[in-house]
Design a protein around this motif. Structure first.
Motif, PDB file in Angstrom:
ATOM      1  N   ARG A  19       1.132  -1.222   0.252  1.00 28.22           N
ATOM      2  CA  ARG A  19       0.314  -0.152   0.215  1.00 28.22           C
ATOM      3  C   ARG A  19       1.111   0.953  -0.299  1.00 28.22           C
ATOM      4  NH1 ARG A  19      -4.111   0.169   4.229  1.00 28.22           N
ATOM      5  NH2 ARG A  19      -4.543   2.571   3.354  1.00 28.22           N
ATOM      6  N   GLY A  20       0.539   1.782  -1.102  1.00 28.89           N
ATOM      7  CA  GLY A  20       1.137   3.196  -0.941  1.00 28.89           C
ATOM      8  C   GLY A  20       2.613   3.345  -1.824  1.00 28.89           C
ATOM      9  N   THR A  25      -2.309   4.743  -8.717  1.00 25.63           N
ATOM     10  CA  THR A  25      -1.251   6.189  -9.959  1.00 25.63           C
ATOM     11  C   THR A  25      -0.916   5.439 -11.115  1.00 25.63           C
ATOM     12  OG1 THR A  25      -1.829   7.009  -7.966  1.00 25.63           O
ATOM     13  CG2 THR A  25      -0.773   7.824  -9.428  1.00 25.63           C
ATOM     14  N   ARG A 122       2.090   8.332   3.642  1.00 22.03           N
ATOM     15  CA  ARG A 122       1.013   8.194   2.037  1.00 22.03           C
ATOM     16  C   ARG A 122      -0.239   7.569   2.091  1.00 22.03           C
ATOM     17  NH1 ARG A 122       4.830   6.060  -2.880  1.00 22.03           N
ATOM     18  NH2 ARG A 122       5.877   7.794  -3.091  1.00 22.03           N
ATOM     19  N   ILE A 123       0.376   6.679   3.540  1.00 22.27           N
ATOM     20  CA  ILE A 123      -0.970   4.799   3.939  1.00 22.27           C
ATOM     21  C   ILE A 123      -1.902   6.868   4.892  1.00 22.27           C
ATOM     22  CG2 ILE A 123      -2.105   3.772   5.247  1.00 22.27           C
ATOM     23  CD1 ILE A 123       0.324   2.334   4.409  1.00 22.27           C
ATOM     24  N   ASP A 126      -3.964   9.840   2.905  1.00 27.00           N
ATOM     25  CA  ASP A 126      -4.606   9.021   1.634  1.00 27.00           C
ATOM     26  C   ASP A 126      -6.097   8.557   2.931  1.00 27.00           C
ATOM     27  OD1 ASP A 126      -6.370   7.290   0.309  1.00 27.00           O
ATOM     28  OD2 ASP A 126      -4.998   6.034  -0.423  1.00 27.00           O
ATOM     29  N   THR A 127      -6.691   9.487   3.168  1.00 30.73           N
ATOM     30  CA  THR A 127      -8.041   8.959   4.106  1.00 30.73           C
ATOM     31  C   THR A 127      -8.948   8.459   3.080  1.00 30.73           C
ATOM     32  OG1 THR A 127      -8.613  11.412   3.276  1.00 30.73           O
ATOM     33  CG2 THR A 127      -7.573  10.983   6.065  1.00 30.73           C
ATOM     34  N   THR A 129      -8.934   6.251   0.845  1.00 32.81           N
ATOM     35  CA  THR A 129      -8.304   4.632   1.151  1.00 32.81           C
ATOM     36  C   THR A 129      -8.542   3.846   2.524  1.00 32.81           C
ATOM     37  OG1 THR A 129      -6.970   5.116  -1.119  1.00 32.81           O
ATOM     38  CG2 THR A 129      -6.999   3.108   0.191  1.00 32.81           C
TER      39      THR A 129
END
Ligand code: S3P
Length: 199
Positions: A19-20, A25, A122-123, A126-127, A129
């Motif tokens: 993840r991230g 992207t 990044r995680i 990223d609210t 996801t």
């Protein structure tokens, strides 16, 4: 790292990574630049189940989710009508040996590598996801990412034919997609892909 000479029947580009790491992207950009379709196994699972992955974990447990991942991969590998696609996979997909075999058979496997620090940042940012994804342990996010990456990185590395890091703050997603395409162009997969376009 495995040999990059995928059989020509392996028509897809398969993105693996934590993840991230930027699978969706970068995956969408690469798909657009090469004229491929794009699909995401997490999205397929959520659509089929009619609920978010967080809800699947809460209602049925992680093992049930892992079974769904294998079922989706089996479906994709038998779908003859599936157009050549970039397939982004969930970060834990690679942990089952059966999944690894199917992923290799589907296409050229690409590992988007991310450091624990960048993945955690990044995680956290990223609210959206975050609402859809369950925690994988009761550890703090930073500790969980650190531990998961130490378990999974050797597996990503072993499975992938191409590795690309997506950590540098001064590189845009377009820059990473361009340099990934440069690497893809050097593979047998790309030669077969070009032949298909020309024919
Ligand atoms: C998981 C990653 C998630 C999703 C699920 C489990 C994992 O996918 O499949 O929450 O085990 O690392 P992304 O990597 O797309 O967030």
């Amino acid at each position: 790292m495995s040999d990059s000479s995928s059989p020509t029947s392996a028509r897809h580009l398969v993105l693996i990574g934590y993840r991230g790491s930027g699978k969706s992207t970068i995956g969408k950009l690469v798909a657009r630049l090469l004229g491929l379709d794009y699909l995401d196994t997490d999205t397929q699972i959520q659509e089929k189940a009619g609920k978010s992955i967080r809800e699947i974990f809460a209602d049925h447990g992680e093992e049930a989710f892992r079974d769904m991942e294998t079922a989706i991969l089996r479906d994709l590998s038998t779908l003859k009508s599936l157009p050549a696609s970039v397939i982004a996979t969930g970060g834990g997909m690679i942990m089952r040996p059966e999944n690894r075999d199917i992923l290799k058979a589907l296409g050229l496997v690409i590992w988007l590598e991310v450091s624990p620090e960048v993945a955690t940042a990044r995680i956290t940012a990223d609210t959206f996801t975050g609402e859809q994804r369950p925690p994988l342990s009761d550890q703090s996010l930073a500790d969980e990412v650190e531990r998961m990456l130490s378990l999974r990185n050797p597996v990503y590395a072993e499975l992938a034919s191409i590795q690309i890091s997506n950590n540098a703050a001064d590189l845009s997603a377009e820059d990473v997609a361009d340099s990934l395409i440069g690497k893809i162009r050097q593979t047998h997969w790309y030669q077969a892909f070009e032949k298909q376009i020309d024919s």
